[in-house]
Design an enzyme around this catalytic site. Structure first.
Site, mmCIF file in Angstrom:
data_model
loop_
_atom_site.group_PDB
_atom_site.id
_atom_site.type_symbol
_atom_site.label_atom_id
_atom_site.label_comp_id
_atom_site.label_asym_id
_atom_site.label_seq_id
_atom_site.Cartn_x
_atom_site.Cartn_y
_atom_site.Cartn_z
ATOM 1 N N ASN A 9 42.168 36.134 30.687
ATOM 2 C CA ASN A 9 42.165 36.744 32.020
ATOM 3 C C ASN A 9 42.792 35.728 32.971
ATOM 4 O O ASN A 9 42.156 34.735 33.325
ATOM 5 C CB ASN A 9 40.721 37.063 32.440
ATOM 6 C CG ASN A 9 40.652 37.573 33.869
ATOM 7 O OD1 ASN A 9 41.671 37.946 34.460
ATOM 8 N ND2 ASN A 9 39.453 37.593 34.431
ATOM 9 N N LYS A 11 43.574 36.086 35.998
ATOM 10 C CA LYS A 11 43.158 36.277 37.400
ATOM 11 C C LYS A 11 44.377 36.212 38.318
ATOM 12 O O LYS A 11 45.464 36.613 37.914
ATOM 13 C CB LYS A 11 42.097 35.249 37.791
ATOM 14 C CG LYS A 11 40.981 35.129 36.765
ATOM 15 C CD LYS A 11 39.791 34.412 37.284
ATOM 16 C CE LYS A 11 38.842 34.126 36.146
ATOM 17 N NZ LYS A 11 37.507 33.795 36.562
ATOM 18 N N HIS A 98 34.812 43.509 36.352
ATOM 19 C CA HIS A 98 34.635 42.053 36.308
ATOM 20 C C HIS A 98 33.710 41.638 37.451
ATOM 21 O O HIS A 98 33.741 42.228 38.529
ATOM 22 C CB HIS A 98 36.008 41.370 36.446
ATOM 23 C CG HIS A 98 35.957 39.907 36.143
ATOM 24 N ND1 HIS A 98 35.489 38.981 37.046
ATOM 25 C CD2 HIS A 98 36.310 39.201 35.037
ATOM 26 C CE1 HIS A 98 35.557 37.773 36.507
ATOM 27 N NE2 HIS A 98 36.051 37.879 35.279
ATOM 28 N N GLU A 100 33.819 39.304 39.500
ATOM 29 C CA GLU A 100 34.509 38.962 40.750
ATOM 30 C C GLU A 100 34.822 40.235 41.543
ATOM 31 O O GLU A 100 34.774 40.246 42.763
ATOM 32 C CB GLU A 100 35.790 38.159 40.445
ATOM 33 C CG GLU A 100 35.442 36.740 40.020
ATOM 34 C CD GLU A 100 36.463 36.060 39.129
ATOM 35 O OE1 GLU A 100 37.597 36.541 39.007
ATOM 36 O OE2 GLU A 100 36.085 35.034 38.525
ATOM 37 N N GLU A 170 29.555 38.539 30.411
ATOM 38 C CA GLU A 170 29.982 37.357 31.146
ATOM 39 C C GLU A 170 28.908 36.956 32.152
ATOM 40 O O GLU A 170 28.855 37.500 33.271
ATOM 41 C CB GLU A 170 31.272 37.650 31.912
ATOM 42 C CG GLU A 170 32.434 38.057 31.038
ATOM 43 C CD GLU A 170 33.751 37.696 31.705
ATOM 44 O OE1 GLU A 170 34.509 36.934 31.111
ATOM 45 O OE2 GLU A 170 33.994 38.164 32.830
ATOM 46 N N GLY A 176 33.894 30.225 35.350
ATOM 47 C CA GLY A 176 34.631 29.246 36.152
ATOM 48 C C GLY A 176 33.804 28.035 36.562
ATOM 49 O O GLY A 176 34.214 27.265 37.426
ATOM 50 N N SER A 216 33.449 30.228 30.825
ATOM 51 C CA SER A 216 33.792 28.853 30.470
ATOM 52 C C SER A 216 34.001 28.631 28.971
ATOM 53 O O SER A 216 33.638 27.587 28.425
ATOM 54 C CB SER A 216 32.753 27.866 31.028
ATOM 55 O OG SER A 216 32.742 27.937 32.444
HETATM 56 C C1 PEP Z 1 36.707 35.260 33.333
HETATM 57 O O1 PEP Z 1 37.541 35.214 34.212
HETATM 58 O O2 PEP Z 1 36.402 36.359 32.888
HETATM 59 C C2 PEP Z 1 36.116 34.008 32.842
HETATM 60 C C3 PEP Z 1 35.229 34.071 31.902
HETATM 61 O O3 PEP Z 1 36.563 32.848 33.401
HETATM 62 P P1 PEP Z 1 36.331 31.351 32.839
HETATM 63 O O4 PEP Z 1 36.661 31.368 31.367
HETATM 64 O O5 PEP Z 1 37.275 30.500 33.624
HETATM 65 O O6 PEP Z 1 34.903 30.998 33.066
#
Ligand code: PEP
Length: 253
Positions: A9, A11, A98, A100, A170, A176, A216
């Site tokens: 992803n 982003k 997601h 976010e 997630e 992040g 992460s």
């Molecule tokens: C994500 O954007 O779905 C995500 C898991 O980000 P990260 O791997 O940077 O934590």
């Protein structure tokens, strides 16, 4: 069909030339790797990059995804992009719900459910995200919260469409932040999600659903996470922007 998937992803990162270069590099690195139908690499790139990237990658190796779509069909929705538009340029997967988007853009479970409908109408595989906040985990409500998110999102999803749905667990506190769920914490939630699907549909269907872990994920922790029985791969943010690291994550599938 239950598959192993490494999904990146990106982003809101990379300019067009950088994104195309990153996709080309990944495509080249994947040359030596056999990806059968049961293993997939997906990259969810910014809308502006989709057509260019689809043109430079081998569709047999890399599927291109969008990070969002409108809940509406078409019409007076300034700034929105429909699932049909995405389908028309070759998008195969869309990330839906997601955290976010839920937190920053106010997406509710109902909107998430409508976006899933848009994916199914256009024969696109949704990657449905769910996950709890730190506060919810610390107050031991995480299983209940995620179970409710899944039930609400799937309220209008029939037995045919559930089998075209990929779920990504997630935990918000792991996205992040550099703080990953332990393989045991992730496995506990993945098993809970699979049981929730079994209750809503059947055990056979639940066993065929691909459930990804995100938060992460990196080259150092992916193998231990993916080794867990109910973890079928990862949705990877930051580490998917580093081509060598993303390759190591793919290899750990
Ligand atoms: C994500 O954007 O779905 C995500 C898991 O980000 P990260 O791997 O940077 O934590």
């Amino acid at each position: 069909m239950r598959r192993k998937i490494a999904a990146g992803n990106w982003k809101m990162n990379t300019l067009l030339n950088e994104g195309v270069t990153l996709a080309e590099e990944l495509n080249t690195l994947l040359d030596g790797i056999e990806l059968y139908d049961d293993k997939r690499v997906v990259i969810a790139v910014p809308y502006t990059h989709i057509s260019s990237i689809i043109n430079v990658v081998d569709y047999k190796k890399i599927a291109v995804a969008a990070q969002n779509c409108s809940q509406f069909d078409n019409g007076a929705y300034t700034g929105e992009i429909s699932a049909l538009m995405l389908k028309s340029i070759g998008v195969q997967y869309i990330i839906v719900g997601h955290s976010e988007r839920r937190q920053i853009f106010g997406e509710t479970d109902d909107i998430v459910s409508q976006k899933l409908t848009q994916c199914y109408k256009n024969a696109i595989f949704p990657i449905l995200c769910c996950g709890e906040s730190l506060n919810e985990r610390e107050s031991v409500k995480h299983l209940e919260i995620v179970g409710t998110q899944i039930k609400n999102a799937l309220q209008n999803v029939d037995t045919f469409n559930i089998q075209r749905t990929i779920i990504a667990y997630e935990p918000i506190w792991a996205i992040g932040t550099g703080r990953t769920a332990t393989p045991e914490q992730a496995q506990e939630m993945h098993a809970h999600i699979r049981n929730t699907i079994a209750d809503l549909y059947t055990k056979e269907i639940a066993n065929e659903i691909t459930i990804l872990y995100g938060g992460s994920v990196n080259a150092a922790n992916s193998a231990n996470l993916f080794a867990k029985e109910d973890i079928d791969g990862g949705l990877v943010g930051g580490a998917s922007l580093k081509v060598n690291e993303f390759m190591q994550i793919i290899e750990s599938l």
